[in-house]
Motif scaffolding. Sequence first.
Motif, PDB file in Angstrom:
ATOM      1  N   ARG A  56       0.829  -1.207   0.000  1.00 19.71           N
ATOM      2  CA  ARG A  56       0.000   0.000   0.000  1.00 19.71           C
ATOM      3  C   ARG A  56       0.865   1.259   0.000  1.00 19.71           C
ATOM      4  N   THR A  57       1.869   1.302   0.866  1.00 21.23           N
ATOM      5  CA  THR A  57       2.751   2.465   0.949  1.00 21.23           C
ATOM      6  C   THR A  57       3.560   2.633  -0.327  1.00 21.23           C
ATOM      7  N   LEU A  58       4.066   1.532  -0.870  1.00 19.83           N
ATOM      8  CA  LEU A  58       4.841   1.593  -2.108  1.00 19.83           C
ATOM      9  C   LEU A  58       4.014   2.176  -3.252  1.00 19.83           C
ATOM     10  N   VAL A  59       2.778   1.726  -3.357  1.00 21.91           N
ATOM     11  CA  VAL A  59       1.924   2.179  -4.457  1.00 21.91           C
ATOM     12  C   VAL A  59       1.538   3.647  -4.290  1.00 21.91           C
ATOM     13  N   THR A  60       1.116   4.023  -3.089  1.00 24.79           N
ATOM     14  CA  THR A  60       0.699   5.415  -2.882  1.00 24.79           C
ATOM     15  C   THR A  60       1.872   6.381  -3.008  1.00 24.79           C
ATOM     16  N   ASP A  61       3.059   5.966  -2.569  1.00 25.14           N
ATOM     17  CA  ASP A  61       4.253   6.805  -2.747  1.00 25.14           C
ATOM     18  C   ASP A  61       4.559   6.981  -4.236  1.00 25.14           C
TER      19      ASP A  61
END
Length: 330
Positions: free
Chosen positions: A231-236
């Motif tokens: 989730r963090t990788l994608v939103t970043d």
Amino acid sequence: MIDFRYHLVSLVSVFLALAVGIVLGAGPLKEPIGESLQSQVDALRSDRDNLRSDLDAAKGNIDKQNEFVTAAAPELIDGTLDGQEVSIIAAPEADSEQVEEVSNRVKEADGTIAGDVSFVPNTLSLEDSTQFLKRLRTVVPHLPKDDSTAIRAALVIALTGDASMLEDEDDQADAEKQAAKLYDVFVEADRLRTDTDHKTTSLFIVIDDENSTLAEDTEPSPKASDDKGTRTLVTDFITALTAEATSVVVAGDAGSAQNGLVNVLRTEKSRASTVDGLGLGAGPVITVRALASGEAGKHGHFGFAEDAEGILPGKIEEKPSDDTPKGDEK
């Protein structure tokens, strides 16, 4: 000391209590208990029927709105992407039919598909990335020191041809010249899948996984202690992409709006526009309209979900051409 008499008295007490309960339940308490239970059952049935009616009404409204937008598609999107090149990025489990429908609507809006790529689960991950990062840094030596940020920056440069995230202007210029090589590194490492040639663009449509549950994903890869949750990788990545691109639209189905990437971006107040409803005919139409609106500097969240700002963005006013008489610029 506990003896036989104690056990006997205990058993008698239990049976006596049971008998009293049976007598009361079958006698003076029978009607009040029965009436109370029946009343609760009736209330639950009424609530169920009301909810079913509300759901049917809401579904009927969505169906009508969907039919209207779909029928009005030629008027709503004709010429909105005139001459513009668009890249489509599909999540690993994106529905291929939804991707194709969006592509077709882009073409109907007089745009062209410059790039069509699909992410894989490890596109942005640090898992098994040592050699991959070495190749990226060979192409662009001055990528950010943080490995996760370096992968993200390299992909954004590869897709947009812009490297403003790098501090030094000379490094930016050098990196931008290497966009095609960075792209090839991702493809050769099987971190991107594509059947189109490399071409940088400034307009992007990102299509979420079908029935996405990204909102629940917070755990990092167990094989890479420094890795971040998906989730963090994608939103970043989306945040980095919006910083370089002119317009970014993230589109998904109803599941994405409820528990997927669309939901996450709306909750986090992302600058990327979002669209729900790709499972409906109107979804791709709204997506194209949102992309054109973003190009004009207007970003928002559109579709049929409760947290959408509207079904679709307002019509973009056409800019007057240079040879338009001044008196007609109204």
